[in-house]
Write a protein that holds these residues in place. Structure first.
Motif, short mmCIF file in Angstrom:
data_model
loop_
_atom_site.label_atom_id
_atom_site.label_comp_id
_atom_site.label_asym_id
_atom_site.label_seq_id
_atom_site.Cartn_x
_atom_site.Cartn_y
_atom_site.Cartn_z
N CYS A 59 51.48 -3.88 27.55
CA CYS A 59 50.36 -4.71 28.00
C CYS A 59 49.66 -5.36 26.81
O CYS A 59 49.40 -4.70 25.80
CB CYS A 59 49.35 -3.87 28.77
N ASN A 104 47.95 -16.84 21.65
CA ASN A 104 49.33 -16.96 22.12
C ASN A 104 50.32 -16.79 20.98
O ASN A 104 51.36 -16.14 21.14
CB ASN A 104 49.54 -18.32 22.80
N GLN A 142 48.75 -10.34 29.58
CA GLN A 142 50.18 -10.34 29.90
C GLN A 142 50.68 -8.91 29.93
O GLN A 142 50.19 -8.04 29.20
CB GLN A 142 50.93 -11.12 28.82
N CYS A 191 50.60 -13.13 20.16
CA CYS A 191 51.44 -12.44 21.16
C CYS A 191 52.92 -12.69 20.89
O CYS A 191 53.72 -11.74 20.91
CB CYS A 191 51.09 -12.93 22.57
#
Length: 127
Positions: free
Chosen positions: A18, A86, A7, A89
């Protein structure tokens, strides 16, 4: 496993953040889940309040300074790997992204790297 870009976040007038998956398979279905977050900050005239003239800072640090954050979790089941990545993040976005986007972050990053370099150079001369 090499890093894979998962991502990137862009915000007008700010460097791109990033997110990379640098996870490694351990044994069987177990993984070491590694998240790497990077942001390249340009050393330019838009950043005021630097501790030395811009030319001097660029000469010592280059045109860009990289911020990097790493987070790891060990012995994660393969079935949980993507969800955990995830979650890592999202946790970074919620806790650290406001810090990276703060107006003083770029100046402080460049200032700290410049001072660290001067300190290393000072001790290198004495040693």
């Amino acid at each position: 496993m090499q890093e894979q870009l998962i991502q990137s976040l862009e915000k007008e007038g700010l460097p791109t953040v990033c997110f990379f998956d640098a996870s490694k398979k351990l044994a069987g279905d177990r993984w070491q889940v590694n998240l790497v977050v990077r942001m390249q900050v340009e050393v330019n005239e838009s950043i005021s309040g630097l501790p030395a003239p811009l030319d001097e800072i660029r000469r010592r640090l280059g045109d860009k300074v990289t911020f990097e954050h790493r987070a790891s979790r060990t012995f994660v089941a393969e079935s949980e790997k993507e969800d955990l990545l995830n979650q890592m993040c999202e946790e970074f976005k919620n806790t650290s992204l406001p810090y990276l986007y703060h107006e003083d972050f770029r100046k402080n990053l460049i200032t700290n790297r410049y001072r660290d370099l001067l300190t290393k150079d000072y001790f290198k001369k004495d040693g």
